[in-house]
Design an enzyme around this catalytic site. Structure first.
Site, PDB file in Angstrom:
ATOM      1  N   GLU A 179      43.872  39.211  54.140  1.00  0.00           N
ATOM      2  CA  GLU A 179      43.266  39.007  52.812  1.00  0.00           C
ATOM      3  C   GLU A 179      41.819  38.554  52.908  1.00  0.00           C
ATOM      4  O   GLU A 179      41.545  37.365  53.069  1.00  0.00           O
ATOM      5  CB  GLU A 179      44.072  37.963  52.018  1.00  0.00           C
ATOM      6  CG  GLU A 179      43.501  37.734  50.619  1.00  0.00           C
ATOM      7  CD  GLU A 179      44.222  36.655  49.820  1.00  0.00           C
ATOM      8  OE1 GLU A 179      45.028  35.905  50.396  1.00  0.00           O
ATOM      9  OE2 GLU A 179      43.960  36.564  48.613  1.00  0.00           O
ATOM     10  N   LYS A 221      45.476  42.736  51.598  1.00  0.00           N
ATOM     11  CA  LYS A 221      45.449  42.091  50.278  1.00  0.00           C
ATOM     12  C   LYS A 221      43.991  41.965  49.888  1.00  0.00           C
ATOM     13  O   LYS A 221      43.230  41.267  50.568  1.00  0.00           O
ATOM     14  CB  LYS A 221      46.130  40.723  50.344  1.00  0.00           C
ATOM     15  CG  LYS A 221      46.036  39.953  49.024  1.00  0.00           C
ATOM     16  CD  LYS A 221      47.107  38.895  48.915  1.00  0.00           C
ATOM     17  CE  LYS A 221      46.906  38.058  47.664  1.00  0.00           C
ATOM     18  NZ  LYS A 221      48.075  37.234  47.345  1.00  0.00           N
TER      19      LYS A 221
END
Ligand code: 13P
Length: 341
Positions: A179, A221
């Site tokens: 992420e 992500k």
């Protein structure tokens, strides 16, 4: 590696299976304190347990929620009646995930920028998390945009750490969710967000390649490409969807198992509308779904906070609703009229 790798490839595919996405409830104790302050509930071991138990035990949640990211404390917690959360999740067809980074800290030599820590001792922690039942992990890096930032050094350092974390995850049999969050804070325009996200993702996938991370067993992500929250000119839904997809087409290999989005400060409805607009485009190379924290929890948190004892069912209904709306958006089948049903 083969059995482990096959298990990870299956897990990654399940995480982004049709009409399903991931619930992020991995707020650190400090962040949870902020959320609970906003609803006037004291933040204790027990209140965090009760709140997260309420979310995870929502009937039928697994229909639209494939996995949930937990904080270390939560992965080890049980309901008040003594049922481990991991068991509740498995019974609900929800894959347990775990946040393994140790937060974003000031990057020495670069004012206003951050580096995510947590690599030391990570191999041992991952082995323990696997034994506790986790099958995927998350590591969040933050990239800040302002007049002078981000620096190349900050992007390089964070992407290097993300790739080291991802390789360690795969060694331990856990699917890495990588992420790199380009923050929405600030007054930058959407073109700037595009440039920074593109550079970040290019750097990230170079690092993942260099460090032998198997993309078929890895989930990205990502933030969406949006103007800063204080920018006077906000892009509409279609522009955000187009900019975000174009950015991915230019940076994300087709072999990646899937992409999920964070909500990053978008409202519940905005986050759903953006995801839906992207999924209306046909023949995308990767599944595109959600891994929202605030955009799945905001309404449920508010209803629960008004009366934590009596409002469990009402709060669960809020979560179920958002999960269903985002499940539809993950297939490009969302309709705003369903909000008032
Ligand atoms: P938000 O959707 O609230 O941004 O949280 C998702 C998340 O996991 C951030 O790391």
């Amino acid at each position: 590696m083969t059995d482990k790798l096959n298990e990870m490839i299956e897990t990654a595919a399940a995480m982004v299976s049709k009409g399903r996405g991931v619930l992020a409830i991995d707020e650190s104790t400090g962040t949870c304190q902020k959320r609970f302050d906003s609803i006037g509930v004291e933040c204790t071991f027990e209140s965090r347990r009760d709140y997260r138990h309420m979310l995870l035990s929502t009937e039928g949640l697994g229909e639209h929620i494939s996995g949930a990211i937990l904080f270390d404390e939560t992965l080890r917690q049980s309901s008040e009646a003594g049922v481990p959360f991991v068991k509740i999740m498995q019974d609900n067809d929800i894959i347990p995930g775990i946040k393994v980074d140790k937060g974003a800290h000031p990057l020495a030599g670069f004012e206003g920028e951050k580096i995510t820590e947590g690599l030391d001792g990570l191999r041992d922690r991952l082995a323990e998390y696997y034994d506790l039942g986790a099958r995927f992990a998350k590591w969040r890096a933050v990239i800040t945009i302002d007049e002078v930032n981000p620096s190349q050094a900050c992007i390089d350092a964070n992407c290097h750490a993300l790739a080291r974390y991802a390789a360690l995850c795969q060694e331990a049999g856990l699917v890495p969710m990588v992420e790199p969050e380009v923050l929405m804070d600030g007054d930058h325009d959407i073109a700037t967000a595009y440039e920074v996200t593109e550079l970040t993702l290019k750097t990230l996938f170079e690092q993942l390649y260099e460090q032998n991370v198997v993309l078929e067993a890895c989930i990205l992500k990502s933030s969406m490409v949006v103007a800063g929250a204080d920018c006077p000119e906000q892009a509409d839904i279609e522009e955000v969807a187009e900019a975000t997809l174009n950015c991915f087409f230019n940076t994300v290999p087709a072999s990646l198992a899937g992409i999920v989005f964070l909500s990053g400060g978008q409202s519940e409805i905005e986050a759903t509308e953006h995801l839906d607009a992207m999924n209306r485009v046909e023949n995308l190379p990767w599944p595109l779904s959600f891994s929202y924290g605030r955009a799945l929890q905001a309404s449920a948190l508010k209803v629960w906070g008004a009366n934590p004892q009596d409002n469990v069912k009402a709060a669960q209904a809020e979560l179920s609703h958002r999960a269903r709306m985002n499940g539809l958006a993950a297939m490009g089948e969302y309709d705003g009229k369903l909000e008032n049903e």
